[in-house]
Scaffold this active site. Structure first.
Site, mmCIF file in Angstrom:
data_model
loop_
_atom_site.group_PDB
_atom_site.id
_atom_site.type_symbol
_atom_site.label_atom_id
_atom_site.label_comp_id
_atom_site.label_asym_id
_atom_site.label_seq_id
_atom_site.Cartn_x
_atom_site.Cartn_y
_atom_site.Cartn_z
ATOM 1 N N GLU A 172 0.914 -1.162 0.004
ATOM 2 C CA GLU A 172 -0.132 -0.030 0.079
ATOM 3 C C GLU A 172 0.648 1.186 0.110
ATOM 4 O OE1 GLU A 172 -3.181 -0.336 3.024
ATOM 5 O OE2 GLU A 172 -3.524 -2.306 2.074
ATOM 6 N N HIS A 199 -17.686 -10.970 6.425
ATOM 7 C CA HIS A 199 -16.647 -10.138 6.572
ATOM 8 C C HIS A 199 -15.815 -11.284 7.782
ATOM 9 C CE1 HIS A 199 -13.879 -6.616 8.302
ATOM 10 N NE2 HIS A 199 -13.405 -7.041 7.159
ATOM 11 N N HIS A 200 -14.454 -11.494 7.391
ATOM 12 C CA HIS A 200 -13.584 -12.015 8.391
ATOM 13 C C HIS A 200 -12.208 -11.233 8.376
ATOM 14 C CE1 HIS A 200 -15.285 -16.315 8.059
ATOM 15 N NE2 HIS A 200 -16.169 -15.807 8.934
ATOM 16 N N GLU A 201 -12.307 -10.166 9.467
ATOM 17 C CA GLU A 201 -10.870 -9.629 9.478
ATOM 18 C C GLU A 201 -10.047 -10.498 10.135
ATOM 19 O OE1 GLU A 201 -9.448 -6.697 8.461
ATOM 20 O OE2 GLU A 201 -7.900 -7.759 9.534
ATOM 21 N N HIS A 206 -8.449 -8.661 1.389
ATOM 22 C CA HIS A 206 -7.880 -7.481 1.876
ATOM 23 C C HIS A 206 -6.552 -7.751 2.254
ATOM 24 C CE1 HIS A 206 -10.877 -4.434 0.593
ATOM 25 N NE2 HIS A 206 -11.289 -5.490 0.041
ATOM 26 N N GLU A 207 -5.534 -6.819 2.256
ATOM 27 C CA GLU A 207 -4.129 -6.931 2.640
ATOM 28 C C GLU A 207 -3.570 -8.459 2.008
ATOM 29 O OE1 GLU A 207 -6.591 -6.430 5.198
ATOM 30 O OE2 GLU A 207 -6.642 -4.412 4.608
ATOM 31 N N GLU A 210 -7.610 -6.785 -2.546
ATOM 32 C CA GLU A 210 -7.268 -5.422 -2.473
ATOM 33 C C GLU A 210 -5.682 -5.383 -3.094
ATOM 34 O OE1 GLU A 210 -7.790 -1.878 0.845
ATOM 35 O OE2 GLU A 210 -6.598 -3.795 1.207
ATOM 36 N N GLU A 214 -10.297 3.679 0.364
ATOM 37 C CA GLU A 214 -10.274 4.163 1.924
ATOM 38 C C GLU A 214 -9.020 4.892 2.338
ATOM 39 O OE1 GLU A 214 -9.610 0.037 3.468
ATOM 40 O OE2 GLU A 214 -7.405 0.249 3.118
HETATM 41 C C1 NOJ Z 1 -8.874 -2.880 5.679
HETATM 42 C C2 NOJ Z 1 -9.733 -3.247 4.452
HETATM 43 O O1 NOJ Z 1 -9.192 -2.767 3.634
HETATM 44 C C3 NOJ Z 1 -10.933 -2.553 4.821
HETATM 45 O O2 NOJ Z 1 -11.913 -2.519 3.691
HETATM 46 C C4 NOJ Z 1 -11.594 -2.907 6.107
HETATM 47 O O3 NOJ Z 1 -12.669 -2.054 6.366
HETATM 48 C C5 NOJ Z 1 -10.602 -2.886 7.255
HETATM 49 N N1 NOJ Z 1 -9.536 -3.526 6.770
HETATM 50 C C6 NOJ Z 1 -11.411 -3.430 8.484
HETATM 51 O O4 NOJ Z 1 -11.461 -5.064 8.209
#
Ligand code: NOJ
Ligand code: CA
Length: 692
Positions: free
Chosen positions: A188, A390-392, A470-471, A489, A495
């Site tokens: 990024e 969503h799975h952060e 993402h990431e 991503e 963002e």
């Molecule tokens: C980074 C992601 O790119 C974003 O879309 C997300 O909202 C946040 N992480 C939290 O998971």
């Protein structure tokens, strides 16, 4: 020559080798050749492979006779054995030509032609161990892929790779677009634009434009069970592979037989040719999942932009975003506006405190008390909408894997078809189970994380779930093999325009098309109308450019990223977001230069409509699109969303003109793009026929 014992088999000097040196058997010597070459089917590109007098292998690439890659080394350095990079005898181990066409379940185009000439080169050590590696070259008219294939052989059961010897000596001066590697914020960063001689340590894809207009992109395909490749500039224009470190001294540990990812060179006489190339997909293995019609490309809204603006929180408390009522409000909006999905972030426990450093705190099944997951899912279903999961993980892959099955099963039961995963953490902050069974800190592009990401898409496929990472690890075309790995991503997305520091400058997206987008789809999250954010410059585009990004930045799942209030207040420009599809049967780059501007046209996979997206950097531009791609006999209605006369990303980003006119294939549409602007056009067949 280093020690006098390394003369190449066919070199006349062999007879002069010291008496202590054992001569190779005559058969091997007879096989030893110094040069092999092959051409692409249309004789545009050619590859020459050579060994020098010490048996060092190298390859070179030319386009129409002009050098693109000057002689560049091949081979491996190992942590527990001598390097495999010298005293190598070379043999032609076979050639073939392939010309086939395959169909994508979804994508930028429906049919993909895979036409190449292949050369397999076998390198066998002249002395001692006689270790053998093959290097396979696939030569297309628009690029070259090559990979190492290490056969099973006595004494080489396990290969511990310290580094590749692979080099890319860029043959001509030119300009490079590149993203710095091994920095905390991973992929990024804003793209650098420098002379090739000023590249530092770069990620791939790395894009180059020579002075004569030929473009080159260096990347890789099919990154499976291996470390991601970066490029370090050694001197002048000599770039060398720099593999991402692993969790042991070796960057890669593999049992033989194995193949490396393909090292890829897309080569075209125009920037758009890089984007149109199918090289990366073609070098991946075909679909392993069979029927994937359970994945439906489409659009989604979500409880998201408010979180990034700081209006709401992921964590529990008075500003908690993911409440039952708020999610149902988003479902209502989606149902009313033909948007198939609703993303809800922050519904599950684990976001309180410093979540970025505490992936182990996440639960993938338990909701906060103010969010009734079952109720929201049922309500969505009743309205014909599907939740986007969503799975952060905060990059704690080890913890995620301990709950992944439960989390995916829950989502499957609730009818979730796409899960957005997240791996927020600084570089080397991922946590993953290594080959030794222990949890280690890891780079996102390490071999262990490469394995993790594939485990996730395989598990998700068993639940008929598609993944939006993402990431992520970089995209190397694995969507062909795993068509449920639909997007990711992997660069600075929208963002960055929300946060309290400068966002993406107006040239960013014009860089992305010719760099990051060469990997594959990106979940950039376009479609912001609320231009004032926490960032000092707000969202540095015009509205028309936000719309154009739906066409320009391909993803089979596209977010309408803004708060729904922004859309409710601006129904006319929102109409384009409602209409634009996310699955295409054809894609063409009409014009474009990296970092400056680009115009892309795509044909809807589900109708006869065409869409045009055109964007510029900070400079106003007048471009044109010849509509020759339309059906010759038809009249089309063009719905045009363009920058107003006063539009300017900084001073007047919301100035937009929405108008319609009739056009035919004989027309050329002029486009006037404001600074930081764009144009988005829908072309839909009208009733009349040409000439009537
Ligand atoms: C980074 C992601 O790119 C974003 O879309 C997300 O909202 C946040 N992480 C939290 O998971
Ligand atoms: Ca520029």
């Amino acid at each position: 020559m280093a020690c006098g014992a390394t003369t190449h088999a066919t070199a006349p000097a062999l007879t002069a080798a010291p008496a202590s040196v054992v001569a190779p058997p005559p058969a091997a010597a007879a096989k030893g050749v110094r040069t092999l070459s092959a051409e692409s089917p249309g004789r545009i590109l050619s590859v020459v492979v050579t060994t020098d007098s010490e048996g060092h292998p190298s390859y070179a690439v030319t386009r129409l006779g002009k050098p693109v890659i000057a002689p560049s080394k091949l081979g491996f350095l190992l942590t527990d054995a001598p390097a495999i990079d010298r005293d190598l005898l070379m043999a032609d181990a076979g050639r073939r030509a392939v010309d086939e066409t395959w169909e994508q379940p979804w994508g930028e185009r429906r049919f993909v032609r895979n036409r190449f000439d292949e050369l397999r080169v076998r390198f066998t050590e002249e002395w001692d161990a006689k270790r053998t590696i093959d290097v396979v070259f696939r030569i297309y008219d628009d690029g070259v892929g090559f990979r190492y294939e290490v056969p099973a052989q006595p004494g080489l059961e396990t290969v511990r790779i310290a580094e590749e010897r692979t080099e890319f000596v860029v043959a001509q001066p030119g300009t490079a677009w590149w993203n710095t590697a091994f920095e905390p914020n991973r992929e990024e960063y804003l793209y650098e634009r420098t002379p090739i001689e000023e590249i530092g340590v770069a990620q791939t894809p790395l894009t180059v434009r020579f002075e004569d207009g030929v473009h080159l992109s260096i990347h890789e395909a099919a990154l499976v069970d291996y470390a991601g490749m970066n490029l370090v500039r050694v001197d002048r224009r000599r770039l060398r592979a720099a593999l991402t470190p692993g969790t042991t001294a070796a960057k890669v540990v593999r049992a033989t037989p194995f193949t490396t990812p393909w090292r890829t060179l897309e080569i075209s006489d125009r920037a758009g040719g890089l984007y149109e190339s199918n090289l990366i997909l073609n070098l991946n293995e075909p679909n392993r999942l069979g029927d994937v019609s359970w994945f439906k490309p489409g659009k989604f809204v979500g409880i998201w932009w408010d979180l990034h603006l700081g209006n709401k929180t992921w964590h529990a408390g008075p500003k908690h975003g993911a409440t039952t009522a708020e999610a149902m409000r988003y479902v209502d909006f989606a149902a009313k506006h033909r948007i198939g999905g609703v993303l809800v972030e922050g519904w599950n426990k684990g976001w309180d405190g410093n979540w970025m450093g505490h992936g182990e705190a996440f639960s993938f099944t338990e909701a906060y008390p103010d969010f009734d997951l079952q109720k929201v899912a049922d309500y969505a279903r009743s309205r014909g909408v599907r939740l986007v999961g969503h799975h952060e993980t905060s990059a704690d892959a080890a913890h995620y894997e301990s709950q992944m099955e439960a989390g995916l099963s829950l989502y499957e039961r609730l009818g979730v078809g796409v899960v957005k995963t997240g791996y927020v953490s600084e570089a080397l902050g991922a946590r993953v189970v290594g080959v030794d069974g222990q949890v280690h800190n890891a780079w996102h592009e390490s071999q262990d994380m490469a394995r993790h990401f594939v485990r996730v898409v395989e598990a998700a496929a068993r639940h008929h779930i598609a993944i939006d990472t993402h990431e992520p690890i970089k995209d190397t075309g694995l969507r062909r093999t795993y068509p449920n790995w639909v997007t990711r991503e992997g660069a600075r997305g929208q963002e960055y325009n929300a946060w309290g520091h400068p966002g993406n400058p107006p040239e960013h997206e014009t860089n992305l098309v010719f760099t990051r987008m060469l990997e594959g789809p990106m979940d950039f999250t376009p479609g912001i109308f609320g231009m004032k954010t926490r960032s000092p410059d707000g969202v540095p585009t015009t509205w028309a450019k936000q719309l154009a990004l739906y066409v320009v930045l391909y993803s089979p799942v596209q977010m309408a990223a803004d708060r729904i209030e922004s859309y409710e207040a601006n129904p006319r420009p929102f109409r384009f977001i409602e209409d634009v599809p996310t699955d295409w049967s054809e894609t063409h780059v009409v014009n474009g230069e990296a970092g400056d501007y680009v115009t892309i046209v795509r044909k809807d996979r589900g109708s006869e409509d065409w869409y045009v997206g055109s964007i510029t950097d900070e400079n106003a531009r007048s471009l044109s699109v010849a509509l020759g791609f339309l059906d010759a006999g038809r009249v089309y209605r063009a719905e045009i969303y363009r920058d107003g006369a006063e539009a300017d990303w900084k001073k007047n980003p919301t100035s937009i003109v929405i108008e319609a006119r009739e056009v035919t294939a004989a027309d050329v549409l002029p486009l006037h793009l404001a600074p930081g602007g764009g144009a988005a056009i829908r072309l839909t067949p009208a009733a009349g026929r040409v000439g009537r």
